[in-house]
Design a protein around this motif. Structure first.
Motif, PDB file in Angstrom:
ATOM      1  N   ALA A   1       0.852  -1.186   0.000  1.00  0.00           N
ATOM      2  CA  ALA A   1       0.000   0.000   0.000  1.00  0.00           C
ATOM      3  C   ALA A   1       0.891   1.240   0.000  1.00  0.00           C
ATOM      4  O   ALA A   1       1.733   1.393   0.894  1.00  0.00           O
ATOM      5  CB  ALA A   1      -0.928   0.005   1.201  1.00  0.00           C
ATOM      6  N   LEU A   2       0.727   2.100  -0.978  1.00  0.00           N
ATOM      7  CA  LEU A   2       1.572   3.284  -1.115  1.00  0.00           C
ATOM      8  C   LEU A   2       1.437   4.179   0.113  1.00  0.00           C
ATOM      9  O   LEU A   2       0.360   4.720   0.380  1.00  0.00           O
ATOM     10  CB  LEU A   2       1.164   4.053  -2.380  1.00  0.00           C
ATOM     11  CG  LEU A   2       1.969   5.303  -2.702  1.00  0.00           C
ATOM     12  CD1 LEU A   2       3.390   4.921  -3.110  1.00  0.00           C
ATOM     13  CD2 LEU A   2       1.290   6.103  -3.815  1.00  0.00           C
ATOM     14  N   PHE A   3       2.510   4.322   0.874  1.00  0.00           N
ATOM     15  CA  PHE A   3       2.532   5.126   2.103  1.00  0.00           C
ATOM     16  C   PHE A   3       1.316   4.799   2.980  1.00  0.00           C
ATOM     17  O   PHE A   3       0.692   5.674   3.551  1.00  0.00           O
ATOM     18  CB  PHE A   3       2.591   6.613   1.780  1.00  0.00           C
ATOM     19  CG  PHE A   3       3.852   7.003   1.066  1.00  0.00           C
ATOM     20  CD1 PHE A   3       5.068   7.018   1.729  1.00  0.00           C
ATOM     21  CD2 PHE A   3       3.837   7.328  -0.283  1.00  0.00           C
ATOM     22  CE1 PHE A   3       6.245   7.338   1.070  1.00  0.00           C
ATOM     23  CE2 PHE A   3       5.009   7.652  -0.954  1.00  0.00           C
ATOM     24  CZ  PHE A   3       6.219   7.669  -0.265  1.00  0.00           C
ATOM     25  N   GLY A   4       1.034   3.504   3.081  1.00  0.00           N
ATOM     26  CA  GLY A   4      -0.139   3.066   3.836  1.00  0.00           C
ATOM     27  C   GLY A   4      -0.039   3.312   5.325  1.00  0.00           C
ATOM     28  O   GLY A   4      -1.048   3.317   6.021  1.00  0.00           O
ATOM     29  N   SER A   5       1.186   3.520   5.840  1.00  0.00           N
ATOM     30  CA  SER A   5       1.367   3.759   7.275  1.00  0.00           C
ATOM     31  C   SER A   5       1.729   5.206   7.570  1.00  0.00           C
ATOM     32  O   SER A   5       2.296   5.501   8.620  1.00  0.00           O
ATOM     33  CB  SER A   5       2.461   2.821   7.820  1.00  0.00           C
ATOM     34  OG  SER A   5       2.154   1.470   7.582  1.00  0.00           O
TER      35      SER A   5
ATOM     36  N   GLU B   1      -4.153   9.732  -0.297  1.00  0.00           N
ATOM     37  CA  GLU B   1      -5.589   9.955  -0.156  1.00  0.00           C
ATOM     38  C   GLU B   1      -6.207  10.413  -1.480  1.00  0.00           C
ATOM     39  O   GLU B   1      -7.338  10.048  -1.804  1.00  0.00           O
ATOM     40  CB  GLU B   1      -5.850  10.997   0.946  1.00  0.00           C
ATOM     41  CG  GLU B   1      -5.264  10.625   2.304  1.00  0.00           C
ATOM     42  CD  GLU B   1      -5.694   9.245   2.764  1.00  0.00           C
ATOM     43  OE1 GLU B   1      -6.853   8.854   2.511  1.00  0.00           O
ATOM     44  OE2 GLU B   1      -4.870   8.541   3.374  1.00  0.00           O
ATOM     45  N   VAL B   2      -5.469  11.201  -2.249  1.00  0.00           N
ATOM     46  CA  VAL B   2      -5.955  11.631  -3.562  1.00  0.00           C
ATOM     47  C   VAL B   2      -6.128  10.420  -4.479  1.00  0.00           C
ATOM     48  O   VAL B   2      -7.152  10.283  -5.168  1.00  0.00           O
ATOM     49  CB  VAL B   2      -4.979  12.648  -4.193  1.00  0.00           C
ATOM     50  CG1 VAL B   2      -5.260  12.814  -5.680  1.00  0.00           C
ATOM     51  CG2 VAL B   2      -5.114  13.999  -3.494  1.00  0.00           C
ATOM     52  N   CYS B   3      -5.133   9.528  -4.496  1.00  0.00           N
ATOM     53  CA  CYS B   3      -5.238   8.323  -5.333  1.00  0.00           C
ATOM     54  C   CYS B   3      -6.441   7.482  -4.919  1.00  0.00           C
ATOM     55  O   CYS B   3      -7.171   6.960  -5.771  1.00  0.00           O
ATOM     56  CB  CYS B   3      -3.957   7.504  -5.225  1.00  0.00           C
ATOM     57  SG  CYS B   3      -2.503   8.257  -5.980  1.00  0.00           S
ATOM     58  N   THR B   4      -6.649   7.355  -3.611  1.00  0.00           N
ATOM     59  CA  THR B   4      -7.799   6.591  -3.127  1.00  0.00           C
ATOM     60  C   THR B   4      -9.103   7.246  -3.554  1.00  0.00           C
ATOM     61  O   THR B   4     -10.045   6.566  -3.995  1.00  0.00           O
ATOM     62  CB  THR B   4      -7.747   6.479  -1.591  1.00  0.00           C
ATOM     63  OG1 THR B   4      -6.498   5.875  -1.209  1.00  0.00           O
ATOM     64  CG2 THR B   4      -8.901   5.646  -1.072  1.00  0.00           C
ATOM     65  N   ASP B   5      -9.168   8.570  -3.450  1.00  0.00           N
ATOM     66  CA  ASP B   5     -10.379   9.296  -3.836  1.00  0.00           C
ATOM     67  C   ASP B   5     -10.663   9.130  -5.327  1.00  0.00           C
ATOM     68  O   ASP B   5     -11.806   8.899  -5.741  1.00  0.00           O
ATOM     69  CB  ASP B   5     -10.200  10.784  -3.492  1.00  0.00           C
ATOM     70  CG  ASP B   5     -11.503  11.562  -3.587  1.00  0.00           C
ATOM     71  OD1 ASP B   5     -12.555  10.924  -3.816  1.00  0.00           O
ATOM     72  OD2 ASP B   5     -11.474  12.784  -3.438  1.00  0.00           O
TER      73      ASP B   5
END
Length: 372
Positions: free
Chosen positions: A68-72, A96-100
């Motif tokens: 996960a990209l920078f998941g932590s 968060e932008v990628c997730t959105d």
């Protein structure tokens, strides 16, 4: 919040550019990228993100990422990629932008563009972010696979991220000596006294230097906890490590070429000069993921040569011995002056040495739990 970005962070000359690379096919033969021989520099320490004083190079730093990209980024884990996210707070926002983008999709009647793609109307995504497609398409549509915040695809093939022009707003010392005591903050963030943290974190003043980051995931010995990898590396594992590094490093070199040999550089810009790509890496996946340092060094050097990287800065606090051993093997298989080599020869030479996965007490604990 220790590092608090202000509006000054976002008033930068260059927008932050984001690319999720597609997995590169490993060629039968590789060359030195049509460039001069790869120049390798050893640095006994962690990244310091200092810019080349003469601005000759386009500097890129490898982030030892998870799946996960920078998941932590918002946890107290504080491993290498979490430290990078704290020094560059925009990285958490990019995740968060990628997730959105993946959850909500994009409409094509908006005011803004993301690279070659129009942005969704009402999406909280200002002009400081630009998504770029990793290859030409017949339609300029940004799909889930182009923005999903994962460094591997569902088939576990590598999909590294390139993130260019990220303001670095603070400097973090991961180890301190205070009042005759040694404090190590790496992976001990939540146990470290706040007064020590205040001394470890030094806010930087604008104009901020921008950083270019390539995020790629190493193989994990304990990825399947009930069946951890053990013994010598298998040939397909060595190929997967090489393919990941080769995909990422080829993407970095293409980015440098597309930007007109390095971009504009300077305090606000993330590019370098005409000297080429200077890639910073190190013991990638040799901590919690328990990879062999010699194996990782050899395959990263091979991938850098094949991709056409100009200069490799290898960071390791464990000393130069592992890198030297890897380079001695490289001189046997792909010596300087040899323009071309078969990838199978590189991998077989490493495989026949029988390098082992690192051992760790967690492995015995996992085995005991599996038996129980």
């Amino acid at each position: 919040m220790i590092a608090r970005p202000t509006e000054e962070v976002y008033r930068q000359a260059e927008p932050t550019k984001i690319v999720r690379l597609r997995t590169a096919n490993v060629p039968v033969r590789v060359t030195c990228g049509g460039r001069e021989p790869l120049y390798i520099v050893f640095d006994e320490g962690f990244y310091n993100f200092e810019r080349d004083a003469e601005n000759r190079f386009d500097d890129w730093y490898v982030s030892f990422s998870e799946k996960a990209l920078f998941g932590s980024h918002d946890t107290d884990n504080f491993a290498s990629d979490d430290i990078m996210a704290l020094e560059h707070p925009i990285l958490g926002s990019i995740r968060e932008v990628c997730t959105d983008v993946c959850l909500n999709g994009l409409f094509y009647n908006s005011w803004a563009h993301i690279g070659t793609v129009k942005a969704k109307k009402g999406l909280l995504l200002g002009p400081q972010y630009e998504f770029y497609l990793s290859k030409d398409k017949s339609k300029p549509d940004l799909r889930y696979s182009d923005a999903a915040p994962f460094t591997v695809d569902p088939s576990d093939r590598p999909t590294p991220f390139l993130i260019k022009n990220i303001p670095r707003v603070c400097d973090i010392a991961i180890a301190l000596h205070v009042d005759d005591k040694d404090y190590r903050i790496y992976r001990n963030f939540k146990y470290t006294d706040y007064a020590i943290l205040q001394r470890a974190v030094q806010p930087l003043s604008p104009p901020f230097h921008n950083t270019n980051i390539v995020c790629m995931k190493a193989l994990d010995k304990l990825e399947n906890p009930l069946r951890p990898r053990s013994g010598a590396y298998r040939l397909h594992e060595l190929r997967q490590i090489f393919q990941t590094a080769y995909t990422a490093f080829c993407g970095v070199v293409r980015s440098w070429e597309d930007d007109g040999s390095g971009g504009k550089g300077g305090a606000a810009g993330g590019g370098g000069g005409d000297g080429g790509v200077q890639l910073h890496t190190g013991d990638w996946g040799c901590g919690e993921y328990l990879n062999s340092r010699v194996v990782v060094a050899f395959l990263q050097v091979a991938a850098a040569k094949a991709a056409g990287v100009h200069q490799l800065v290898y960071h390791s606090e464990r000393g130069v011995e592992d890198l030297q051993e890897a380079l001695m093997l490289m001189d046997e298989v792909w010596p300087v002056g040899t323009a071309e080599v078969r990838v199978d020869e590189l991998l077989l030479a490493l495989y026949r040495r029988g390098y082992q996965w690192a051992e760790d007490v967690r492995v015995e604990g996992v085995r005991a739990a599996a038996v129980a």
